[in-house]
Design a protein around this motif. Structure first.
Motif, PDB file in Angstrom:
ATOM      1  N   GLY A 131       0.796  -1.225   0.000  1.00 29.70           N
ATOM      2  CA  GLY A 131       0.000   0.000   0.000  1.00 29.70           C
ATOM      3  C   GLY A 131       0.828   1.274   0.000  1.00 29.70           C
ATOM      4  O   GLY A 131       2.055   1.261   0.140  1.00 29.70           O
ATOM      5  N   LYS A 132       0.110   2.366  -0.130  1.00 30.94           N
ATOM      6  CA  LYS A 132       0.759   3.644  -0.454  1.00 30.94           C
ATOM      7  C   LYS A 132       1.683   4.162   0.647  1.00 30.94           C
ATOM      8  O   LYS A 132       2.651   4.860   0.348  1.00 30.94           O
ATOM      9  CB  LYS A 132      -0.295   4.690  -0.796  1.00 30.94           C
ATOM     10  N   GLY A 173      -1.800  -1.399  -7.210  1.00 25.65           N
ATOM     11  CA  GLY A 173      -0.997  -1.721  -6.026  1.00 25.65           C
ATOM     12  C   GLY A 173      -1.872  -2.481  -5.046  1.00 25.65           C
ATOM     13  O   GLY A 173      -2.032  -3.683  -5.148  1.00 25.65           O
ATOM     14  N   SER A 174      -2.488  -1.768  -4.114  1.00 24.84           N
ATOM     15  CA  SER A 174      -3.385  -2.462  -3.181  1.00 24.84           C
ATOM     16  C   SER A 174      -4.709  -2.747  -3.872  1.00 24.84           C
ATOM     17  O   SER A 174      -5.203  -1.943  -4.653  1.00 24.84           O
ATOM     18  CB  SER A 174      -3.576  -1.638  -1.904  1.00 24.84           C
ATOM     19  N   ASP A 197      -5.234   5.815  -4.805  1.00 27.35           N
ATOM     20  CA  ASP A 197      -4.458   5.171  -3.739  1.00 27.35           C
ATOM     21  C   ASP A 197      -4.220   3.690  -4.056  1.00 27.35           C
ATOM     22  O   ASP A 197      -3.366   3.051  -3.449  1.00 27.35           O
ATOM     23  CB  ASP A 197      -5.177   5.292  -2.395  1.00 27.35           C
ATOM     24  N   HIS A 198      -5.003   3.147  -4.976  1.00 29.28           N
ATOM     25  CA  HIS A 198      -4.842   1.746  -5.382  1.00 29.28           C
ATOM     26  C   HIS A 198      -3.894   1.595  -6.575  1.00 29.28           C
ATOM     27  O   HIS A 198      -3.652   0.476  -7.022  1.00 29.28           O
ATOM     28  CB  HIS A 198      -6.211   1.150  -5.723  1.00 29.28           C
ATOM     29  N   VAL A 199      -3.393   2.717  -7.091  1.00 30.75           N
ATOM     30  CA  VAL A 199      -2.570   2.668  -8.311  1.00 30.75           C
ATOM     31  C   VAL A 199      -1.105   2.819  -7.946  1.00 30.75           C
ATOM     32  O   VAL A 199      -0.675   3.869  -7.461  1.00 30.75           O
ATOM     33  CB  VAL A 199      -3.012   3.759  -9.302  1.00 30.75           C
ATOM     34  N   PHE A 200      -0.336   1.771  -8.200  1.00 32.75           N
ATOM     35  CA  PHE A 200       1.085   1.810  -7.854  1.00 32.75           C
ATOM     36  C   PHE A 200       1.872   2.680  -8.822  1.00 32.75           C
ATOM     37  O   PHE A 200       2.707   3.480  -8.411  1.00 32.75           O
ATOM     38  CB  PHE A 200       1.649   0.388  -7.856  1.00 32.75           C
ATOM     39  N   PRO A 233      -3.223  -6.852  -6.357  1.00 30.93           N
ATOM     40  CA  PRO A 233      -1.894  -6.243  -6.552  1.00 30.93           C
ATOM     41  C   PRO A 233      -1.211  -6.860  -7.774  1.00 30.93           C
ATOM     42  O   PRO A 233      -1.171  -8.085  -7.908  1.00 30.93           O
ATOM     43  CB  PRO A 233      -1.149  -6.615  -5.266  1.00 30.93           C
ATOM     44  N   GLY A 234      -0.721  -6.022  -8.664  1.00 30.47           N
ATOM     45  CA  GLY A 234      -0.039  -6.502  -9.867  1.00 30.47           C
ATOM     46  C   GLY A 234      -0.931  -6.568 -11.085  1.00 30.47           C
ATOM     47  O   GLY A 234      -0.437  -6.771 -12.193  1.00 30.47           O
TER      48      GLY A 234
END
Lengths: 448, 448
Positions: free
Chosen positions: B101-102, B229-230, B245-248, B373-374
């Motif tokens: 996570g971020k 990401g998350s 916040d979910h984007v890596f 994730p991924g």
């Protein structure tokens, strides 16, 4: 991890001693003629005991029991490739076992068949590893990397086509291409799944603009799931003649569909959110080898285009089809409250599929696409030739215009909250043991 | 593995000390103003040294060097969450780090920024972990579970629509839905990929029946790749306000397309084998945080439908767009033989996208679909408003009817064997450090 097997011709259809219908097991429940899991079946799942802190691991069904393959691996009773296979099956996913290829699958099947046969010397070793199916909970059988949904029932394609494109139900490519599309793997879960009715954009034909809200045309799709065992390298197509050597086995599959969301979103790139909210598979994968007695000729009408060479083989003509009976049942909330049994909505058979599993594999890889162990194909909704054999409510209710009457007085056009949809599948005929798939069931929760 | 973060509003656009354009690094090559990887960037990849037997592991680019994160984790110089993040990055995929996570991403970025700054006390520790990019080979940055391709460039959708549906280029749903479809993840590989020209079924408009053979209309698509990401739990949509916040992070992406195969197969369920033979990403993922200085307002024409509430927010209006310049270059076999430089085919900018990254995430999950994730999104081909800014040959050559002249006398309608397509991306403006993406390149081999 991927094992590539280059055999001249697939051998998954060949009968051997494990298929002998007269075999009986010392696990008495397996010898009941209505049992889904006799000694001739031996399907694989990932399970653990209910309420336990144990790790999930591989199991093989026998009667009403499960052989705990992790426990059996620990016993080190078996040697060589069989023991290697057991070690692979002791993990919390079957991908590594699937990747070992058909010789490993077949050797383990043969060893378990012998050890489960009445009078086997291994009875004590195996009996020590049995767990009742009543005490089990299941997880996905493998990590499904990619999921592809095909569209192999011409009956389904024609009747659905009429609803989306009344003037052009069966598109010109249908009889040339095993039509398929990439699906969402993250939202696939195992039988017992509950999920909220999806929300999304829909647009009524008469509306000026779309609106947003819970799906009003929620449907099931009666499919089978096909699991890839050994994969292929990117750029190396799999020929139709050895396609089935790459197929580990088959399960039941409910590919839930939000018809109203689909109608508004699917052009030009295909179904997306109408499919990715949930998809449910049965826990047990019946191996392709176990299905050998139920292979059928695959034929094509002379009037239809004959398959292109990459989709054509004598083997596929001889034994390309699978005689798998499929059934959908519905249990509404009211039925549950009144302890009424689920009612049958329809039955069909996978042998009516226009395209075979081998053709799906050959087509999927002809462009060089690589398949990986654990990848899953959906067969597409399997609807029989008669209207009452349709594998979806879209068809059975004529797109919602003709409600279905249930025995308890309820009616359905599409699914309602609390509905539990159950699918069953089995192979049965004279001179062969029944091979059952168990069931897949899942229940719809209200939208949030 | 998945961490769910419930923040009121995403903070990925907020500037902090790591973005300070005046920061200089003791890694001298990072201070060159044309460098893609200054101290303000710090993108992530999975790498190892060429020809070595070492395991792949995570790395962060700085100038012409890579910080070996496995080596740095082993030093145990950092403590707490930073050390936990380094341990996650020491694996052969970044999924576990992405899932943290971020806060974890941001703390590691901050620690590395400080340690790389001129005069940092950590110089000796980090210097000991540097490997030259010249000596590195890359793998996929993560295990991409699901890949979704969007279609966010209205310029591309309109001009491609004209070729497939001359009477109806932009479908009625385009301005309401961030159109996307499920793609194939198994065939995604990293820059440097070579692949055979795919074979498949095609049908010329004038032909009675389809034919089979190598693709004759092979094309690239200039896209960006967006890494989740998350994740989110099945059934729990991500709101547009915390979508980012979910984007890596973001990479460059060439989504190769076989236009002739696509034209015959894509109805009614979307592109399938026309896409799944190869897709190529750049090795470096630039984090969303690193792109903060390049956020732009997102606007929508008053005459167009305004987004539905789940796709609308002040935050998205204020900073939803990313100003990322994109470029496609072609190096033919002849150019390579004659040591000529690759030539530019087009340039465009991701800020022209009709839909934002946050809208893609909010739409993808609004039905309850779970992201992991991924997982990767493709942006869809990014074509600018002017014809010469098109992100595909289909557009640049007007569906093959107007060959492009190359400076060395060659021409192209679609791609030929031996063609190497190179894509570059960067952010650059006054008052901020250049943030580069490096490049993605891949070469077409003849069909077998």
């Amino acid at each position: 991890m991927t094992t590539i097997e280059k055999t001249a011709q697939s051998t998954m259809h060949v009968l051997n001693e494990t298929h002998n219908p007269s075999l009986k097991s010392w696990v008495i429940s397996a010898n009941n003629s209505s049992c889904d899991f006799p000694i001739q079946n031996l399907p694989f799942a990932i399970f653990k005991q209910k309420g336990s802190e144990e790790a999930f691991r591989g199991g093989v069904a026998i009667g009403d029991q499960i052989i705990d393959l992790a426990a059996l691996a620990n016993k080190k009773h078996f040697k060589g490739k069989v023991q290697e296979a057991l070690v692979a099956c002791a993990k919390d996913q079957l991908n590594d076992f699937m990747a070992m290829g058909k010789l490993a699958w077949s050797e383990l099947r043969s060893a378990l068949s012998k050890a489960l046969t009445e009078g086997a010397a291994e009875q004590a070793v195996i009996a020590d590893c049995l767990i009742s199916q009543n005490n089990a909970v299941y997880a996905l059988p493998c990590n499904i990397g990619d999921y592809t949904d095909f569209y192999t029932s011409i009956n389904h394609a024609t009747s659905v086509g009429k609803k989306f494109r009344p003037d052009n139900p069966l598109l010109p490519n249908y009889k040339w291409i095993p039509i398929g599309y990439h699906g969402r793997s993250s939202s696939i879960d195992v039988s017992g799944q509950t999920f909220k009715r999806p929300k999304g954009q829909t647009k009524a034909p008469t509306a000026e603009v779309p609106s947003f809200g819970p799906c009003k045309r929620l449907d099931y799709e009666l499919e089978i799931g096909i699991f890839i065992g050994s994969g292929n390298v990117l750029g190396e197509p799999v020929s139709i003649n050895n396609a089935e050597d790459h197929v580990f086995g088959i399960c039941l599959f409910n590919d839930w569909s939000a018809r109203d969301i689909q109608g508004w979103e699917y052009q030009p790139l295909g179904p997306f959110l109408s499919k990715s909210f949930a998809s449910t598979i049965s826990p047990w994968i019946v191996t392709t080898e176990a299905l050998a007695p139920y292979r059928k000729k695959w034929t094509r009408d002379q009037a239809d285009p004959q398959p292109m060479p990459y989709l054509e083989s004598e083997l596929n003509r001889d034994v390309g089809s699978f005689d798998i009976q499929l059934q959908v049942l519905l249990e509404t909330e009211k039925m549950r409250a009144q302890s009424q049994a689920a009612v049958q909505l329809s039955q069909s058979n996978f042998q009516d599929s226009y395209w075979t599993v081998a053709q799906m594999v050959a087509h999927h890889t002809v462009n060089g696409c690589n398949l990986k162990p654990g990848d899953m194909f959906g067969s597409g909704t399997q609807s029989g030739p008669n209207p009452e054999e349709a594998g979806s409510l879209l068809e059975l209710s004529n797109a919602g215009s003709e409600p279905i009457s249930l025995p308890n007085g309820e009616t359905r056009t599409f699914l309602e909250d609390g509905d539990n949809v159950i699918m069953k599948g089995w192979c049965q005929k004279e001179g062969a043991a029944r091979i059952g798939f168990g069931e897949v069931s899942a229940t719809i929760l209200p939208a949030e």
